[in-house]
Design a protein around this motif. Structure first.
Motif, PDB file in Angstrom:
ATOM      1  N   GLN A  19      53.078  53.903  38.045  1.00  0.00           N
ATOM      2  CA  GLN A  19      52.879  52.482  37.644  1.00  0.00           C
ATOM      3  C   GLN A  19      51.673  51.897  37.960  1.00  0.00           C
ATOM      4  O   GLN A  19      50.954  52.189  38.827  1.00  0.00           O
ATOM      5  CB  GLN A  19      53.955  51.675  38.933  1.00  0.00           C
ATOM      6  CG  GLN A  19      55.392  52.315  38.910  1.00  0.00           C
ATOM      7  CD  GLN A  19      56.143  51.782  39.997  1.00  0.00           C
ATOM      8  OE1 GLN A  19      55.677  50.818  40.997  1.00  0.00           O
ATOM      9  NE2 GLN A  19      57.546  52.083  40.313  1.00  0.00           N
ATOM     10  N   MET A  20      51.521  51.116  36.730  1.00  0.00           N
ATOM     11  CA  MET A  20      50.006  50.149  36.819  1.00  0.00           C
ATOM     12  C   MET A  20      50.345  48.844  36.165  1.00  0.00           C
ATOM     13  O   MET A  20      50.966  48.877  35.412  1.00  0.00           O
ATOM     14  CB  MET A  20      49.144  51.147  35.883  1.00  0.00           C
ATOM     15  CG  MET A  20      47.834  50.258  35.973  1.00  0.00           C
ATOM     16  SD  MET A  20      46.366  51.052  35.047  1.00  0.00           S
ATOM     17  CE  MET A  20      46.824  50.979  33.489  1.00  0.00           C
ATOM     18  N   LYS A  21      49.829  47.832  37.374  1.00  0.00           N
ATOM     19  CA  LYS A  21      50.000  46.565  36.658  1.00  0.00           C
ATOM     20  C   LYS A  21      48.463  45.621  36.700  1.00  0.00           C
ATOM     21  O   LYS A  21      48.189  46.212  38.022  1.00  0.00           O
ATOM     22  CB  LYS A  21      51.213  45.616  37.609  1.00  0.00           C
ATOM     23  CG  LYS A  21      52.364  46.099  37.460  1.00  0.00           C
ATOM     24  CD  LYS A  21      53.194  45.349  38.341  1.00  0.00           C
ATOM     25  CE  LYS A  21      54.775  45.782  38.243  1.00  0.00           C
ATOM     26  NZ  LYS A  21      55.420  45.321  39.450  1.00  0.00           N
ATOM     27  N   VAL A  22      48.398  45.013  36.006  1.00  0.00           N
ATOM     28  CA  VAL A  22      46.978  44.346  36.022  1.00  0.00           C
ATOM     29  C   VAL A  22      47.312  42.889  36.800  1.00  0.00           C
ATOM     30  O   VAL A  22      48.162  42.064  36.263  1.00  0.00           O
ATOM     31  CB  VAL A  22      46.286  44.059  34.525  1.00  0.00           C
ATOM     32  CG1 VAL A  22      45.270  43.021  34.885  1.00  0.00           C
ATOM     33  CG2 VAL A  22      46.046  45.236  34.006  1.00  0.00           C
ATOM     34  N   LEU A  23      46.836  42.708  37.928  1.00  0.00           N
ATOM     35  CA  LEU A  23      47.402  41.711  38.855  1.00  0.00           C
ATOM     36  C   LEU A  23      46.243  40.460  38.577  1.00  0.00           C
ATOM     37  O   LEU A  23      46.804  39.354  38.707  1.00  0.00           O
ATOM     38  CB  LEU A  23      47.206  41.977  40.307  1.00  0.00           C
ATOM     39  CG  LEU A  23      48.127  43.079  40.620  1.00  0.00           C
ATOM     40  CD1 LEU A  23      47.886  43.213  42.231  1.00  0.00           C
ATOM     41  CD2 LEU A  23      49.547  42.753  40.561  1.00  0.00           C
ATOM     42  N   GLN A  65      46.594  48.568  46.142  1.00  0.00           N
ATOM     43  CA  GLN A  65      45.900  47.587  45.129  1.00  0.00           C
ATOM     44  C   GLN A  65      44.446  48.296  45.387  1.00  0.00           C
ATOM     45  O   GLN A  65      43.859  48.548  46.211  1.00  0.00           O
ATOM     46  CB  GLN A  65      46.000  46.206  45.768  1.00  0.00           C
ATOM     47  CG  GLN A  65      47.029  45.175  45.376  1.00  0.00           C
ATOM     48  CD  GLN A  65      47.035  43.925  45.497  1.00  0.00           C
ATOM     49  OE1 GLN A  65      45.719  43.396  45.640  1.00  0.00           O
ATOM     50  NE2 GLN A  65      48.115  43.271  45.503  1.00  0.00           N
ATOM     51  N   PHE A  96      44.228  45.914  40.143  1.00  0.00           N
ATOM     52  CA  PHE A  96      45.377  46.429  39.827  1.00  0.00           C
ATOM     53  C   PHE A  96      46.387  46.918  40.908  1.00  0.00           C
ATOM     54  O   PHE A  96      45.705  47.360  42.233  1.00  0.00           O
ATOM     55  CB  PHE A  96      44.871  48.036  39.102  1.00  0.00           C
ATOM     56  CG  PHE A  96      44.027  47.769  37.997  1.00  0.00           C
ATOM     57  CD1 PHE A  96      44.781  47.582  36.794  1.00  0.00           C
ATOM     58  CD2 PHE A  96      42.560  47.465  37.926  1.00  0.00           C
ATOM     59  CE1 PHE A  96      43.823  47.610  35.472  1.00  0.00           C
ATOM     60  CE2 PHE A  96      41.919  46.993  36.771  1.00  0.00           C
ATOM     61  CZ  PHE A  96      42.544  47.209  35.462  1.00  0.00           C
ATOM     62  N   HIS A  97      47.580  47.133  40.625  1.00  0.00           N
ATOM     63  CA  HIS A  97      48.533  47.803  41.377  1.00  0.00           C
ATOM     64  C   HIS A  97      48.668  48.735  40.816  1.00  0.00           C
ATOM     65  O   HIS A  97      49.042  49.171  39.626  1.00  0.00           O
ATOM     66  CB  HIS A  97      49.713  46.837  41.490  1.00  0.00           C
ATOM     67  CG  HIS A  97      50.944  47.578  42.213  1.00  0.00           C
ATOM     68  ND1 HIS A  97      51.055  47.511  43.488  1.00  0.00           N
ATOM     69  CD2 HIS A  97      52.010  48.385  41.844  1.00  0.00           C
ATOM     70  CE1 HIS A  97      52.018  48.346  43.973  1.00  0.00           C
ATOM     71  NE2 HIS A  97      52.458  48.675  42.800  1.00  0.00           N
ATOM     72  N   VAL A  98      48.425  50.185  41.647  1.00  0.00           N
ATOM     73  CA  VAL A  98      48.544  51.420  40.897  1.00  0.00           C
ATOM     74  C   VAL A  98      49.385  52.313  42.107  1.00  0.00           C
ATOM     75  O   VAL A  98      49.128  52.160  43.311  1.00  0.00           O
ATOM     76  CB  VAL A  98      47.316  52.119  40.737  1.00  0.00           C
ATOM     77  CG1 VAL A  98      47.494  53.783  40.509  1.00  0.00           C
ATOM     78  CG2 VAL A  98      46.417  51.444  39.887  1.00  0.00           C
ATOM     79  N   CYS A 114      41.751  52.596  33.987  1.00  0.00           N
ATOM     80  CA  CYS A 114      41.727  50.923  34.516  1.00  0.00           C
ATOM     81  C   CYS A 114      40.804  50.333  33.575  1.00  0.00           C
ATOM     82  O   CYS A 114      40.794  49.228  33.055  1.00  0.00           O
ATOM     83  CB  CYS A 114      41.572  50.579  36.140  1.00  0.00           C
ATOM     84  SG  CYS A 114      42.971  51.144  36.812  1.00  0.00           S
TER      85      CYS A 114
END
Length: 167
Positions: A19-23, A65, A96-98, A114
């Protein structure tokens, strides 16, 4: 006769889902020095542009994070001369949340995947700043972050190999 599933334990053996989200993302530092305009130079010149790329990643306080930074140092000189047209330095950061990345693969993930996510935004900023500085927009070529990562690993291994010999 009922059919049995081929592998009842398959879900338990699957690797965790990455899972990867750009915070968030932002410009941490930006400097554009329009040397040619300060000198009052005019006329047509062919630019010779050099771009240096540095990457950094570090863990943040909340679990999973990370802060990933791309730093560009861009120098444009007049082709065939030592006259500097402009200098640009920019540090662009993503938060990022990884999760779900194995520990042994986290470092390359942070310094390859990233930056790939951040690069299109950084490219646009560089283009806008150079255009607003009075030059044609500088559209950076894609950066091969895999090759950049591998060359940095090779450089570090070579430096470690030389260190004991110098002691």
């Amino acid at each position: 006769m009922a059919e049995k599933p081929e592998n009842d334990s398959a879900p338990a053996q699957q690797a965790p889902q990455v899972q990867m989200k750009v915070l968030g993302q932002f410009v941490r530092d930006l400097s554009f020095e329009n040397v040619m305009a300060q000198k009052g130079a005019s006329g047509e010149v062919q630019p010779d542009i050099s771009v240096q790329v540095n990457l950094d990643a570090k863990k943040r306080k909340p679990d999973n994070q990370y802060e990933v930074m791309i730093k560009l140092n861009i120098e444009s000189k007049a082709k065939g001369m030592d006259d500097v047209l402009f200098l640009m330095e920019i540090e662009y950061v993503g938060i990022f949340h990884v999760a779900g990345v194995p520990d042994d693969q986290l470092h390359p993930f942070l310094l390859i995947e990233c930056p790939r996510m951040l690069f299109p935004f950084l490219r646009r900023i560089v283009s806008d700043v150079t255009r607003d500085g009075g030059y044609p927009p500088l559209n950076l070529d894609n950066i091969d972050f895999v090759a950049l990562y591998r060359s940095e690993l090779a450089r570090r291994q070579a430096a470690q190999g030389e260190a004991p010999a110098n002691a």
